[in-house]
Motif scaffolding. Structure first.
Motif, short mmCIF file in Angstrom:
data_model
loop_
_atom_site.label_atom_id
_atom_site.label_comp_id
_atom_site.label_asym_id
_atom_site.label_seq_id
_atom_site.Cartn_x
_atom_site.Cartn_y
_atom_site.Cartn_z
N ARG A 129 0.71 -1.34 0.09
CA ARG A 129 0.12 -0.03 -0.08
C ARG A 129 1.20 1.46 0.11
O ARG A 129 0.54 2.36 -0.32
CB ARG A 129 -0.85 -0.15 1.09
CG ARG A 129 -2.32 -1.22 1.45
CD ARG A 129 -2.93 -0.73 2.94
NE ARG A 129 -3.74 0.29 2.56
CZ ARG A 129 -3.63 1.14 3.30
NH1 ARG A 129 -3.51 0.15 4.93
NH2 ARG A 129 -4.27 2.07 3.99
N GLU A 196 -6.88 -3.41 -6.08
CA GLU A 196 -7.99 -2.20 -5.25
C GLU A 196 -6.76 -2.38 -3.93
O GLU A 196 -7.26 -0.81 -4.11
CB GLU A 196 -8.96 -3.05 -5.60
CG GLU A 196 -9.86 -1.88 -4.76
CD GLU A 196 -10.21 -1.66 -6.47
OE1 GLU A 196 -11.10 0.06 -5.59
OE2 GLU A 196 -9.97 -1.64 -6.71
N VAL A 197 -6.94 -2.47 -3.07
CA VAL A 197 -6.74 -2.76 -1.77
C VAL A 197 -4.99 -1.74 -2.13
O VAL A 197 -4.94 -1.48 -0.63
CB VAL A 197 -6.40 -3.74 -1.14
CG1 VAL A 197 -7.83 -5.03 -1.31
CG2 VAL A 197 -5.50 -5.02 -0.95
N LYS A 199 -4.36 0.33 -4.00
CA LYS A 199 -4.85 1.85 -3.48
C LYS A 199 -5.54 2.64 -2.69
O LYS A 199 -5.56 4.27 -2.15
CB LYS A 199 -5.55 1.88 -5.61
CG LYS A 199 -4.55 1.46 -6.40
CD LYS A 199 -5.19 1.63 -7.73
CE LYS A 199 -6.32 0.49 -7.69
NZ LYS A 199 -7.10 0.65 -9.32
N GLN A 200 -6.35 2.21 -1.87
CA GLN A 200 -6.61 2.44 -0.42
C GLN A 200 -5.75 2.66 0.37
O GLN A 200 -4.84 2.92 0.82
CB GLN A 200 -7.18 1.44 -0.20
CG GLN A 200 -8.06 0.51 -0.96
CD GLN A 200 -9.41 -0.92 -0.28
OE1 GLN A 200 -8.70 -0.18 1.21
NE2 GLN A 200 -10.52 -1.37 -0.61
N SER A 201 -6.09 4.24 0.71
CA SER A 201 -5.09 5.49 1.44
C SER A 201 -5.50 4.92 3.19
O SER A 201 -5.42 5.28 4.08
CB SER A 201 -4.98 7.03 0.78
OG SER A 201 -6.89 7.31 0.79
N LYS A 202 -7.41 5.17 2.84
CA LYS A 202 -7.99 4.70 4.48
C LYS A 202 -7.43 3.37 5.14
O LYS A 202 -7.09 2.24 4.24
CB LYS A 202 -9.28 5.16 4.66
CG LYS A 202 -10.29 4.05 3.32
CD LYS A 202 -11.65 4.78 3.04
CE LYS A 202 -11.70 3.76 2.88
NZ LYS A 202 -13.49 4.50 3.19
N PRO A 204 -7.77 -0.31 5.67
CA PRO A 204 -8.34 -1.02 4.82
C PRO A 204 -9.98 -1.65 5.26
O PRO A 204 -9.85 -2.41 6.63
CB PRO A 204 -7.37 -2.45 3.43
CG PRO A 204 -6.75 -2.17 5.23
CD PRO A 204 -6.54 -0.35 5.50
N LEU A 210 -14.82 -7.50 3.18
CA LEU A 210 -14.01 -7.06 1.45
C LEU A 210 -14.13 -8.64 -0.08
O LEU A 210 -15.18 -8.12 -0.28
CB LEU A 210 -12.26 -7.83 1.72
CG LEU A 210 -11.41 -7.49 0.40
CD1 LEU A 210 -11.34 -5.83 -0.71
CD2 LEU A 210 -10.34 -7.40 0.04
#
Length: 467
Positions: A129, A196-197, A199-202, A204, A210
């Motif tokens: 991430r 996808e995960v 790219k998540q900034s918050k 997970p 999920l």
């Protein structure tokens, strides 16, 4: 002695609990998610990476190749003793000599997924991430299996479950291959979710959340037209958006290089690397055709087809026509695997019992759930277009389309994917003609709205009138 008896009793209790836990879960994705939730709740492990590492430890997925990208599963991972037997069997992938495939689960959308590449892909994404790229994503999910499958061996086959409500045993439809459809589905999902995960900034989602959002998303009457982008029914289109064939070739070569380095100090020379890349490029064509160009097709055994009555007549390929139909009855689009399967069984009963045909008449049927359903398929002559069954495929849309259209997604599957798949696979002539049922038979099929729509499709042909 008493201490020894106490230890034996404790061991038996743990064994019985583990055996009960395994027996209480089927090989359905929903049950796997329930087991993951137990790990998250009972062991107070909510961080997805920690859960994935615990599952990896329980399943024994800790070889040098995996450790190179994800680290040692034994380092800091919590034990999941009560469910370890279940996870070991549910996650570890293998194909037995009698064509049984293990380490796979049935998803709510009717497809089967190998858990190992799925979970490894998600873990790789979560670990990357903050790194800007997903290290090892393709090697862990897909390209190692592509390399070990001895390309150009044809990928597949798919298979069938003993039950779609409480699945336990999955049997392949053809001779066991080094790379099955379930492995590829799991690999594609691992790539999509891993990317996808990453790219998540918050923070997970929990792993169970999920997986639930991806596999168990409910569709409304509009089908996939109104569905979220990140959903298992869109796995092929999402995968195509991330992975071009040249990237796959490069990643297979990287996998081969890494496997060699892990075994010893020898490096792959430039000439050998070029030869391998050329062989992979040629061998990967079948994979690209079946899993990237063609639409996903639910096999007969998965929707519960009755056997063909008698002996099927084989078609003489390639054919020159594709005839478009609507079912009229059922009159409503189906948006779930369960409803589409029930509609297929209903139509087959009507065709066999009421009309006295050998089987369901259509070659293929398009649902609004994101899938094509196999009728008589690519090889068997259908009973869909009187007087023209030997020269064309009959493809029907579930629903009545006199006044409305099928979902855009369903039409795209037939117009863009099924047709090109048939041409590239040598089943349809490149210059085939597409016609509505009404053009050659006295009928209102495929409905006024759908017929007006297909008149604008490529390959549509008017009936030639004799002078």
């Amino acid at each position: 002695m008493e201490n020894g008896c106490w230890k034996l009793t404790l061991t038996l209790v743990v064994l019985l609990i583990s055996t009960y836990a395994e027996a209480s879960f089927s090989r359905h994705m929903d049950d796997f998610i329930k087991a993951v939730k137990r790990v998250e709740v009972r062991h107070a492990v909510s961080e997805p990476v920690a859960v994935l590492r615990s599952l990896r430890r329980a399943a024994g997925l800790n070889d040098a190749f995996i450790q190179h990208f994800l680290g040692n599963a034994d380092a800091g991972s919590k034990t999941v003793a009560r469910l370890s037997a279940y996870f070991k069997k549910a996650v570890n992938h293998r194909v037995t000599e009698d064509a049984k495939e293990e380490g796979v689960v049935l998803t709510p959308d009717g497809t089967t997924v190998a858990l190992t590449p799925l979970l490894l892909g998600i873990e790789a994404g979560l670990l990357s991430r903050s790194a800007g790229r997903v290290r090892g994503l393709y090697q862990l999910t897909l390209t190692k299996d592509l390399h070990s499958s001895r390309l150009p061996q044809r990928p597949g086959p798919d298979g069938c479950w003993d039950s779609v409500t409480s699945p336990r045993v999955f049997t392949l439809l053809d001779s066991p291959s080094a790379l099955t459809t379930a492995q590829i589905n799991g690999g594609m999902d691992g790539v999509v979710l891993g990317m996808e995960v990453s790219k998540q900034s918050k923070h997970p989602l929990k792993l169970s959340s999920l997986l639930t959002e991806y596999y168990s998303q409910q569709l409304d009457s509009r089908g996939l037209d109104a569905a979220p982008r990140l959903i298992s029914r869109r796995r092929r289109e999402n995968f195509r958006g991330l992975v071009a064939p040249p990237l796959l070739v490069r990643q297979v070569v990287k996998t081969a290089e890494l496997q060699r380095r892990l075994k010893g100090p020898s490096e792959m020379e430039a000439k050998e690397k070029r030869r391998l890349a050329a062989a992979v490029k040629e061998g990967i064509k079948d994979f690209v055709h079946v899993f990237m160009d063609c639409p996903p097709i639910i096999p007969r055994c998965m929707w519960g087809a009755e056997p063909y009555r008698g002996t099927p007549t084989n078609l003489s390929l390639p054919l020159s026509f594709m005839f478009v139909h609507h079912t009229h009855t059922p009159s409503k689009p189906c948006v779930t695997f369960q409803q589409c399967s029930a509609d297929m069984r209903s139509m087959q009963r009507f065709h066999q019992e009421d009309r006295g045909w050998d089987d369901i008449g259509y070659s293929f049927v398009a649902g609004s759930d994101g899938y094509i359903y196999e009728g008589r398929g690519w090889l068997w002559q259908g009973a869909h277009t009187l007087g023209h069954n030997t020269i064309g495929y009959g493809v029907s849309f579930i629903g009545d389309y006199a006044a409305s259209l099928p979902s855009q997604h369903a039409m795209g599957l037939v117009r863009d994917r099924l047709a090109s798949c048939a041409v590239d696979g040598g089943r349809l002539n490149a210059n085939f003609t597409l016609q509505g049922h009404r053009q050659v038979v006295n009928t209102s099929c495929p409905g006024d709205a759908l017929f007006n729509e297909i008149r604008g499709w490529e390959h549509f042909g008017e009936v030639k009138k004799s002078a």
